[in-house]
Motif scaffolding. Structure first.
Motif, PDB file in Angstrom:
ATOM      1  N   ARG A  83       4.747   4.938   2.515  1.00 18.63           N
ATOM      2  CA  ARG A  83       5.198   6.313   2.725  1.00 18.63           C
ATOM      3  C   ARG A  83       5.274   6.633   4.216  1.00 18.63           C
ATOM      4  N   ASP A 138       0.844  -1.193   0.000  1.00 19.89           N
ATOM      5  CA  ASP A 138       0.000   0.000   0.000  1.00 19.89           C
ATOM      6  C   ASP A 138       0.886   1.252   0.000  1.00 19.89           C
ATOM      7  N   ARG A 139       0.655   2.145  -0.935  1.00 15.73           N
ATOM      8  CA  ARG A 139       1.530   3.310  -1.082  1.00 15.73           C
ATOM      9  C   ARG A 139       1.522   4.201   0.150  1.00 15.73           C
ATOM     10  N   ARG A 140       0.349   4.403   0.713  1.00 16.97           N
ATOM     11  CA  ARG A 140       0.282   5.266   1.903  1.00 16.97           C
ATOM     12  C   ARG A 140       1.007   4.630   3.088  1.00 16.97           C
ATOM     13  N   TRP A 141       0.847   3.318   3.248  1.00 16.28           N
ATOM     14  CA  TRP A 141       1.546   2.628   4.335  1.00 16.28           C
ATOM     15  C   TRP A 141       3.057   2.713   4.146  1.00 16.28           C
TER      16      TRP A 141
END
Length: 204
Positions: free
Chosen positions: A168, A163-166
């Motif tokens: 980041r 997951d990109r947000r995770w």
């Protein structure tokens, strides 16, 4: 590291812990700090100072062997990444001692630096150092309970890994998502091995 130098470094670490109380927060993030292992035995030289920090986080956020959320700044602030210190995190809701942490002695808390402990260690009065700690004596954490927490954490990291947000949110201060995955796996396997060792060959 020579024993005398190790005790001096522990004193510096206690002073740094004391400085965390000045960080603006509704509730202090760091609550207590303990030392255990070779330093309490007078080993000289000593490979590393073994310490454990008690955090104001629930048990499920402090999986064994992981770096819980919000600890990156503590590692930097306390200079834990400079070498010579092996450190672990514990939730304030759990016993400090477990399968790896034996007879820990508190050297700092929100009440201040445990100067009697540091003085006893400097003078090699090891039995006195152990008596000085005012930490509540609770039985070590159960392996099964910690194993469940680490498995839940491992599953959580695995599910969010791409997951990109995770990713980041879990990158910064020389740490990357790969570190979190590796620590989750290592913590779980360590406790799994410990459980199997205690069960014995007839119960495996």
């Amino acid at each position: 590291m020579q024993y005398r130098r190790a005790v001096e470094r522990l004193r510096m670490l206690a002073e740094a812990c004391e400085q965390t109380r000045r960080v603006p927060a509704d509730e202090p993030f760091l609550r207590e700090a303990y030392v255990f292992g070779d330093l309490l035995e007078g080993t000289d030289p000593i490979e590393a100072i073994e310490v454990v920090f008690v955090l104001n986080l629930p048990s499920e956020d402090v999986s064994w062997g992981s770096h819980p959320p919000g600890t990156a700044w503590l590692v930097d602030f306390l200079h834990l990444d400079k070498g010579g210190i092996a450190y672990w995190w514990r939730s304030h809701r759990d016993p400090v001692a477990n399968h790896r942490i034996h007879e820990p002695v508190r050297f700092w808390s929100l009440a201040g630096i445990e100067t009697e402990v540091l003085e006893a260690l400097a003078e090699r009065r090891f039995s006195s150092a152990r008596r000085q700690t005012t930490a509540p004596r609770r039985p070590p954490a159960e392996v099964e309970a910690e194993l469940k927490t680490t498995l839940d954490h491992l599953r959580s990291v695995h599910a969010a890994y791409w997951d990109r947000r995770w990713r980041r949110a879990h990158r910064g201060l020389s740490r990357y998502p790969e570190h979190h995955l590796w620590e989750a796996v290592r913590g779980y396997l360590e406790l799994l091995d410990e459980r199997d060792k205690r069960a014995g060959p007839d119960e495996g």
